[in-house]
Design an enzyme around this catalytic site. Sequence first.
Site, PDB file in Angstrom:
ATOM      1  N   ASP A  95       1.051  -1.139  -0.445  1.00  0.00           N
ATOM      2  CA  ASP A  95      -0.148   0.000   0.044  1.00  0.00           C
ATOM      3  C   ASP A  95       1.047   1.594   0.364  1.00  0.00           C
ATOM      4  O   ASP A  95       1.394   1.673   0.686  1.00  0.00           O
ATOM      5  CB  ASP A  95      -1.182   0.191   1.599  1.00  0.00           C
ATOM      6  CG  ASP A  95      -2.207   0.625   1.008  1.00  0.00           C
ATOM      7  OD1 ASP A  95      -1.595   1.980   0.946  1.00  0.00           O
ATOM      8  OD2 ASP A  95      -2.917   0.178   1.490  1.00  0.00           O
ATOM      9  N   ASP A 196      -2.813   4.937  -2.219  1.00  0.00           N
ATOM     10  CA  ASP A 196      -3.226   5.602  -1.960  1.00  0.00           C
ATOM     11  C   ASP A 196      -3.907   6.710  -2.452  1.00  0.00           C
ATOM     12  O   ASP A 196      -2.881   7.441  -3.034  1.00  0.00           O
ATOM     13  CB  ASP A 196      -2.367   5.695  -0.456  1.00  0.00           C
ATOM     14  CG  ASP A 196      -3.172   6.099   0.651  1.00  0.00           C
ATOM     15  OD1 ASP A 196      -4.771   5.463   1.145  1.00  0.00           O
ATOM     16  OD2 ASP A 196      -3.315   7.435   1.057  1.00  0.00           O
ATOM     17  N   GLU A 248      -7.110   3.948  -5.851  1.00  0.00           N
ATOM     18  CA  GLU A 248      -7.868   4.393  -5.168  1.00  0.00           C
ATOM     19  C   GLU A 248      -8.165   5.641  -5.668  1.00  0.00           C
ATOM     20  O   GLU A 248      -6.901   7.051  -5.062  1.00  0.00           O
ATOM     21  CB  GLU A 248      -7.456   4.802  -3.258  1.00  0.00           C
ATOM     22  CG  GLU A 248      -8.730   4.511  -2.236  1.00  0.00           C
ATOM     23  CD  GLU A 248      -8.401   5.488  -0.800  1.00  0.00           C
ATOM     24  OE1 GLU A 248      -9.259   5.255   0.173  1.00  0.00           O
ATOM     25  OE2 GLU A 248      -7.139   6.270  -1.160  1.00  0.00           O
ATOM     26  N   HIS A 322     -11.143  -0.679   5.168  1.00  0.00           N
ATOM     27  CA  HIS A 322     -10.703  -0.521   6.750  1.00  0.00           C
ATOM     28  C   HIS A 322     -11.241   1.076   6.683  1.00  0.00           C
ATOM     29  O   HIS A 322     -11.215   1.813   7.758  1.00  0.00           O
ATOM     30  CB  HIS A 322      -8.953   0.018   6.718  1.00  0.00           C
ATOM     31  CG  HIS A 322      -8.432   0.320   6.361  1.00  0.00           C
ATOM     32  ND1 HIS A 322      -8.278   0.384   4.628  1.00  0.00           N
ATOM     33  CD2 HIS A 322      -7.643   1.716   6.025  1.00  0.00           C
ATOM     34  CE1 HIS A 322      -7.542   1.799   3.884  1.00  0.00           C
ATOM     35  NE2 HIS A 322      -7.500   2.130   4.986  1.00  0.00           N
ATOM     36  N   ASP A 323     -11.763   1.376   5.702  1.00  0.00           N
ATOM     37  CA  ASP A 323     -12.272   2.767   5.393  1.00  0.00           C
ATOM     38  C   ASP A 323     -13.340   3.194   5.765  1.00  0.00           C
ATOM     39  O   ASP A 323     -14.411   4.220   6.174  1.00  0.00           O
ATOM     40  CB  ASP A 323     -11.820   3.912   4.676  1.00  0.00           C
ATOM     41  CG  ASP A 323     -10.836   3.682   4.493  1.00  0.00           C
ATOM     42  OD1 ASP A 323      -9.651   4.155   5.951  1.00  0.00           O
ATOM     43  OD2 ASP A 323      -9.795   4.224   3.178  1.00  0.00           O
TER      44      ASP A 323
HETATM   45  O1  TEU Z   1      -8.429   6.845   1.988  1.00  0.00           O
HETATM   46  C1  TEU Z   1      -9.303   8.567   1.585  1.00  0.00           C
HETATM   47  C2  TEU Z   1     -10.401   8.830   1.430  1.00  0.00           C
HETATM   48  O2  TEU Z   1     -10.285   9.607   0.929  1.00  0.00           O
HETATM   49  C3  TEU Z   1     -11.053   7.764   2.441  1.00  0.00           C
HETATM   50  O3  TEU Z   1     -11.678   7.255   2.066  1.00  0.00           O
HETATM   51  C4  TEU Z   1     -11.223   8.513   3.784  1.00  0.00           C
HETATM   52  O4  TEU Z   1     -10.783   7.600   4.827  1.00  0.00           O
HETATM   53  C5  TEU Z   1     -12.878   8.927   3.892  1.00  0.00           C
HETATM   54  O5  TEU Z   1     -12.668   9.766   2.942  1.00  0.00           O
HETATM   55  C6  TEU Z   1     -12.953   9.729   5.231  1.00  0.00           C
HETATM   56  O6  TEU Z   1     -14.383   9.632   5.604  1.00  0.00           O
HETATM   57  C7  TEU Z   1      -6.888   7.090   2.193  1.00  0.00           C
HETATM   58  C8  TEU Z   1      -7.199   5.579   3.316  1.00  0.00           C
HETATM   59  O7  TEU Z   1      -7.808   4.390   2.492  1.00  0.00           O
HETATM   60  C9  TEU Z   1      -6.943   5.884   4.565  1.00  0.00           C
HETATM   61  O8  TEU Z   1      -7.021   4.937   5.659  1.00  0.00           O
HETATM   62  C10 TEU Z   1      -6.319   7.394   4.633  1.00  0.00           C
HETATM   63  O9  TEU Z   1      -6.502   7.552   6.390  1.00  0.00           O
HETATM   64  C11 TEU Z   1      -6.161   8.395   3.649  1.00  0.00           C
HETATM   65  O10 TEU Z   1      -6.210   8.265   2.324  1.00  0.00           O
HETATM   66  C12 TEU Z   1      -5.103   9.176   3.899  1.00  0.00           C
HETATM   67  O11 TEU Z   1      -3.919   8.717   3.827  1.00  0.00           O
END
Ligand code: TEU
Length: 546
Positions: A95, A196, A248, A322-323
């Site tokens: 990642d 990411d 992503e 995980h989000d």
């Molecule tokens: O996530 C990006 C992202 O914009 C979302 O899924 C975020 O969790 C959401 O907008 C919050 O409401 C990625 C990662 O997957 C996440 O875990 C990180 O916190 C983020 O980027 C920053 O690196």
Amino acid sequence: MNFEDKVVYQIYLKSFYDSDQDGLGDLNGVIEKLDYLDYVGVNCLWITPFFVSPQNDNGYDVANYCAIDPRYGTMEIFEKLVKEAKKRNIDIMLDMVFNHTSTQHEWFQKALAGDTKYKNYYFFKKGKPDGTPPTNWASKFGGNAWQYVEEMGEYYLHLFDKTQADLNWDNKEVRDELCKVLNFWLKKGVYGFRFDVVNLISKPTIFMDDFEGDGRTYYTDGTHVHEYLQEINQRSFGNDEHIITVGEMSSTSLENCVKYAGKEDHELSMVFNFHHLKVDYKDKQKWVLKEFDFEELTSLLHTWQVEMENKHAWNALFWCNHDQPRALSRFGDDKNYPIESGKMLATMLHCMRGTPYIYQGEEIGMTNAYFTKIDEYRDVESTNYFQILKQQGVNEKEIYHILQERSRDNSRTPIQWNDGLHAGFSKVTPWSQVIHNYHTINVEASKRDPNSILQHYRKLIKLRKEYKVISLGSYKPLLENHKQVFAYKREYEGESMIVINNFYGQKTSVHLEEGGYTSLLSNYPKREYQKVMELEPYESIVFYKK
Ligand code: TEU
């Protein structure tokens, strides 16, 4: 291309398996559970960041891209993991968090110390004449997206937490550094990368206030993003056709995704988009609840399936990560029909055109955490929003209700391996509380029960390996105006497959085309194909004919 037959399993390392009894999952824990992953049948693991990091955003704040956080393991352990996984035909996907670094990163520290070379790695800007931040953009975790540095008299940009400073990709030196990182890990035998928020890397040259939104229109799918992705592709992973990459994409558009994941565009193998996971956001706002809009969900999924195929681009298929809250609690019914709806969601996704991703625990039907006290929440976004919603005057009961539905902590709890102490995740108190339902929902119980969600996932993965129509077939929406059934047809060289999914706890009926189909998989006792079929609550059937 080789990614059509992949099934990727996402490991949120911190919560996967604790092998050294410190309450955190670790790389050695993944090695110890490789036989389980092999049993599930997956052939690729996406492991969330385990690089050196202060862990303000659980590793998405990287302080050194080429070193392993000792809490997660060592380089030797990682190399062993790659080897052991390979023995089971499992590839490792890392990642890469390249939109920003931790403010603890050496580059940022040098920038703070006044080194101009490194200041240019980031976005440092003077405030407006009245001293307020350069723009009114919002951080995704709440508050303004600029942090003031007193000693410098300047602000730096952070689209996420204030300890996650955005990198300036327009600076070629930054791109050189990041390509070095990719090549470093490729040499270690890594076979894939998840990037990411990679569609946020191209920022505008002039920074302006956004009077209509939070700033995202200025930096999402920015001017040079395709060019930069093509460049890193050419300079690293693009030299080996076996390597899988997934971007992503935050608030992206179909038009851009067709390029990001287009066969001829040499950017990435596939993309995650999130539109289907906003159908329960009121007015697109994450922190305002509404029931999910079935029509919107199905029309989005159909459109992306059809358009990506028309433009020869490839989808990453997912419900959970995980989000996101757990899909079973969100789109299924984790109380009345956990097994039926868990299987339905799996079938529906795994038979579509694209590469399916399973998020750890999804395969055993893990649910939302439903935490009831703020000190059970760990995520910076949740703790920030707890305060923000309070300031907005939302009452506490309602705030908890929102967090129970929306917090990222819902899916970050330890994997429930068995019904023993701490669900078999660790012998000591885990960093995040185990969900109370682990006595019944756990891996051991799921392995024993022939009717479990886990066994259903194993069947789906097996079907993908056996039936080319799943991995390679074309996609056609069916029953488009049905109020509770999502259905589609796949076709490939004389084979056809019809997949029907009742999304609700009420029975319904469907009218299908001429017969000749037999049932391949179902979440109820086997059914014959009929032109008019009554469906049970959350019933899901895969029909096949050749
Ligand atoms: O996530 C990006 C992202 O914009 C979302 O899924 C975020 O969790 C959401 O907008 C919050 O409401 C990625 C990662 O997957 C996440 O875990 C990180 O916190 C983020 O980027 C920053 O690196």
